[in-house]
Design an enzyme around this catalytic site. Structure first.
Site, PDB file in Angstrom:
ATOM      1  N   SER A 136       0.850  -1.211   0.000  1.00 41.43           N
ATOM      2  CA  SER A 136       0.000   0.000   0.000  1.00 41.43           C
ATOM      3  C   SER A 136       0.875   1.246   0.000  1.00 41.43           C
ATOM      4  O   SER A 136       1.995   1.228   0.531  1.00 41.43           O
ATOM      5  CB  SER A 136      -0.875   0.029   1.251  1.00 41.43           C
ATOM      6  OG  SER A 136      -1.563   1.255   1.340  1.00 41.43           O
ATOM      7  N   TYR A 149      -1.525  -0.544  10.516  1.00 41.90           N
ATOM      8  CA  TYR A 149      -1.653  -0.761   9.065  1.00 41.90           C
ATOM      9  C   TYR A 149      -0.418  -0.244   8.331  1.00 41.90           C
ATOM     10  O   TYR A 149       0.141  -0.947   7.478  1.00 41.90           O
ATOM     11  CB  TYR A 149      -2.919  -0.070   8.552  1.00 41.90           C
ATOM     12  CG  TYR A 149      -3.240  -0.387   7.108  1.00 41.90           C
ATOM     13  CD1 TYR A 149      -3.703  -1.643   6.744  1.00 41.90           C
ATOM     14  CD2 TYR A 149      -3.082   0.572   6.105  1.00 41.90           C
ATOM     15  CE1 TYR A 149      -4.005  -1.948   5.414  1.00 41.90           C
ATOM     16  CE2 TYR A 149      -3.389   0.288   4.778  1.00 41.90           C
ATOM     17  CZ  TYR A 149      -3.852  -0.973   4.446  1.00 41.90           C
ATOM     18  OH  TYR A 149      -4.145  -1.271   3.131  1.00 41.90           O
TER      19      TYR A 149
HETATM   20  P1  NDP Z   1     -11.561  -6.049   1.265  1.00 43.72           P
HETATM   21  O1  NDP Z   1     -11.861  -5.894   2.714  1.00 43.72           O
HETATM   22  O2  NDP Z   1     -12.621  -5.785   0.274  1.00 43.72           O
HETATM   23  O3  NDP Z   1     -10.979  -7.510   0.977  1.00 43.72           O
HETATM   24  C1  NDP Z   1     -10.050  -8.123   1.794  1.00 43.72           C
HETATM   25  C2  NDP Z   1      -9.921  -9.569   1.386  1.00 43.72           C
HETATM   26  O4  NDP Z   1      -8.938 -10.191   2.217  1.00 43.72           O
HETATM   27  C3  NDP Z   1     -11.226 -10.322   1.569  1.00 43.72           C
HETATM   28  O5  NDP Z   1     -11.394 -11.213   0.491  1.00 43.72           O
HETATM   29  C4  NDP Z   1     -11.013 -11.086   2.856  1.00 43.72           C
HETATM   30  O6  NDP Z   1     -11.741 -12.297   2.797  1.00 43.72           O
HETATM   31  C5  NDP Z   1      -9.504 -11.368   2.776  1.00 43.72           C
HETATM   32  N1  NDP Z   1      -8.919 -11.620   4.087  1.00 43.72           N
HETATM   33  C6  NDP Z   1      -8.813 -10.762   5.132  1.00 43.72           C
HETATM   34  N2  NDP Z   1      -8.236 -11.375   6.164  1.00 43.72           N
HETATM   35  C7  NDP Z   1      -7.953 -12.637   5.771  1.00 43.72           C
HETATM   36  C8  NDP Z   1      -7.359 -13.757   6.393  1.00 43.72           C
HETATM   37  N3  NDP Z   1      -6.925 -13.703   7.656  1.00 43.72           N
HETATM   38  N4  NDP Z   1      -7.242 -14.906   5.682  1.00 43.72           N
HETATM   39  C9  NDP Z   1      -7.681 -14.981   4.409  1.00 43.72           C
HETATM   40  N5  NDP Z   1      -8.251 -13.962   3.759  1.00 43.72           N
HETATM   41  C10 NDP Z   1      -8.401 -12.799   4.445  1.00 43.72           C
HETATM   42  O7  NDP Z   1     -10.281  -5.109   1.023  1.00 43.72           O
HETATM   43  P2  NDP Z   1      -9.516  -4.667  -0.313  1.00 43.72           P
HETATM   44  O8  NDP Z   1      -9.948  -5.458  -1.454  1.00 43.72           O
HETATM   45  O9  NDP Z   1      -9.578  -3.194  -0.355  1.00 43.72           O
HETATM   46  O10 NDP Z   1      -8.020  -5.043   0.110  1.00 43.72           O
HETATM   47  C11 NDP Z   1      -7.233  -6.008  -0.570  1.00 43.72           C
HETATM   48  C12 NDP Z   1      -5.774  -5.699  -0.305  1.00 43.72           C
HETATM   49  O11 NDP Z   1      -5.436  -4.433  -0.862  1.00 43.72           O
HETATM   50  C13 NDP Z   1      -5.415  -5.612   1.173  1.00 43.72           C
HETATM   51  O12 NDP Z   1      -4.143  -6.194   1.386  1.00 43.72           O
HETATM   52  C14 NDP Z   1      -5.366  -4.125   1.421  1.00 43.72           C
HETATM   53  O13 NDP Z   1      -4.526  -3.791   2.518  1.00 43.72           O
HETATM   54  C15 NDP Z   1      -4.792  -3.650   0.104  1.00 43.72           C
HETATM   55  N6  NDP Z   1      -5.007  -2.234  -0.162  1.00 43.72           N
HETATM   56  C16 NDP Z   1      -6.269  -1.762  -0.390  1.00 43.72           C
HETATM   57  C17 NDP Z   1      -6.452  -0.420  -0.655  1.00 43.72           C
HETATM   58  C18 NDP Z   1      -7.788   0.156  -0.947  1.00 43.72           C
HETATM   59  O14 NDP Z   1      -7.863   1.386  -1.150  1.00 43.72           O
HETATM   60  N7  NDP Z   1      -8.860  -0.617  -1.005  1.00 43.72           N
HETATM   61  C19 NDP Z   1      -5.331   0.533  -0.662  1.00 43.72           C
HETATM   62  C20 NDP Z   1      -4.053  -0.089  -0.405  1.00 43.72           C
HETATM   63  C21 NDP Z   1      -3.910  -1.416  -0.171  1.00 43.72           C
HETATM   64  P3  NDP Z   1     -12.432 -13.046   4.034  1.00 43.72           P
HETATM   65  O15 NDP Z   1     -12.971 -12.002   4.944  1.00 43.72           O
HETATM   66  O16 NDP Z   1     -13.482 -13.887   3.353  1.00 43.72           O
HETATM   67  O17 NDP Z   1     -11.344 -13.872   4.624  1.00 43.72           O
END
Ligand code: NDP
Length: 257
Positions: A136, A149
């Site tokens: 990020s 974070y």
């Molecule tokens: P979401 O919350 O929409 O998605 C997060 C995903 O990660 C979900 O599919 C969730 O699935 C999965 N997840 C979370 N914890 C776990 C775990 N312990 N084991 C397995 N799966 C897990 O967030 P985003 O799509 O926005 O984020 C995706 C990535 O992008 C992250 O790493 C985030 O930090 C990064 N990011 C996002 C930004 C943004 O603006 N959106 C900016 C910068 C970085 P489930 O709950 O089913 O396990």
């Protein structure tokens, strides 16, 4: 033959958009997340071969089993994307936030390592593959109210850099991806303005282009790379004065507030 792509955090947001993007190109997918119902729903909407794995990226053995199953069925992936991540505001003075610090670091740092680990040796053996880590722009500087974070994403950037150099000359390419602001459930609760906000689908398309260009580090959208560069060179006195005035901060974990 279509590509093989293994992807964590596929049940929502960026991961779901990436799954749709690669499926539209005929890729065989391995999708991992904790919510099996959401993965099954996604699988039902895609027309390429899809394996789903209900697992927690903090569970190294679980991720390893999923990776092993995918490789036994389809071979070594061409692309692995360690995308699963969480983000909550944290404040050090609250004892209840210690557990949130732990959860964020375990998920965003160890989850990344746990995802890369099972694929590295098989990729090295084949002398090809891309290991993609979603970090990020928040990993460039420490933002107030967001210590866990930012620390996790800074660690992700450095870990991926180490891995990239370790893989140099092996045929395995490591790609560090720093999203800016992407419209997903993660950012839906942000109470502050999000400049250059992109949809998850637009993000997925741009990441596809970056992988095709064989970039080693990419900020998406590109405008945020200017913001990231500016943040990196800003002296502490200016950075601290500007950021301490920011009133709206990332909300803390619902269980902590
Ligand atoms: P979401 O919350 O929409 O998605 C997060 C995903 O990660 C979900 O599919 C969730 O699935 C999965 N997840 C979370 N914890 C776990 C775990 N312990 N084991 C397995 N799966 C897990 O967030 P985003 O799509 O926005 O984020 C995706 C990535 O992008 C992250 O790493 C985030 O930090 C990064 N990011 C996002 C930004 C943004 O603006 N959106 C900016 C910068 C970085 P489930 O709950 O089913 O396990």
């Amino acid at each position: 033959m279509g590509r093989r792509v293994f992807l964590t955090g596929a049940s929502s947001g960026i991961g779901e958009a990436l799954a749709r993007h690669f499926a539209s190109q005929g890729a065989t997918l391995g999708l991992l997340a904790r919510r099996g119902d959401a993965l099954e729903q996604l699988r039902g909407s895609l027309s390429t071969p899809v394996e789903t794995y209900v697992s927690d990226v903090r569970d190294a053995a679980g991720v390893r089993a999923a990776a092993g199953d995918f490789m036994a069925r389809h071979g070594v992936p061409d692309i692995v994307i360690a995308n699963a991540g969480i983000g909550y505001g944290t404040l050090t003075e609250y004892v209840e936030d210690l557990a949130v610090f732990q959860e964020i670091l375990d998920t965003n740092v160890m989850g990344l390592v746990n995802t890369m680990q099972p694929f590295l040796a098989p990729m090295r053996e084949q002398r090809q593959g891309q290991l993609v880590g979603i970090a990020s722009v928040a990993g460039y500087r420490g933002l107030p109210g967001n210590g866990a974070y930012c620390a996790s994403k800074a660690a992700a950037i450095k870990y991926l850099e180490s891995l990239r150099v370790e893989c140099r000359g092996s045929g395995v390419r490591v790609v560090t991806v720093c999203p800016g602001h992407i419209a997903t459930p993660l950012t839906a609760r942000n109470p502050f303005p999000m400049p250059f906000l992109l949809t998850a689908d637009a993000f997925a398309q741009r990441l596809g282009w970056a992988l095709a260009r064989r970039s080693s580090q990419v900020v998406i959208p590109w405008q945020m790379s200017l913001v990231a560069k500016l943040l990196t060179v800003l002296p502490n006195t200016l950075f601290d004065a500007a950021l301490s005035r920011a009133v709206a901060r990332k909300p803390r974990h619902p269980g902590s507030s």
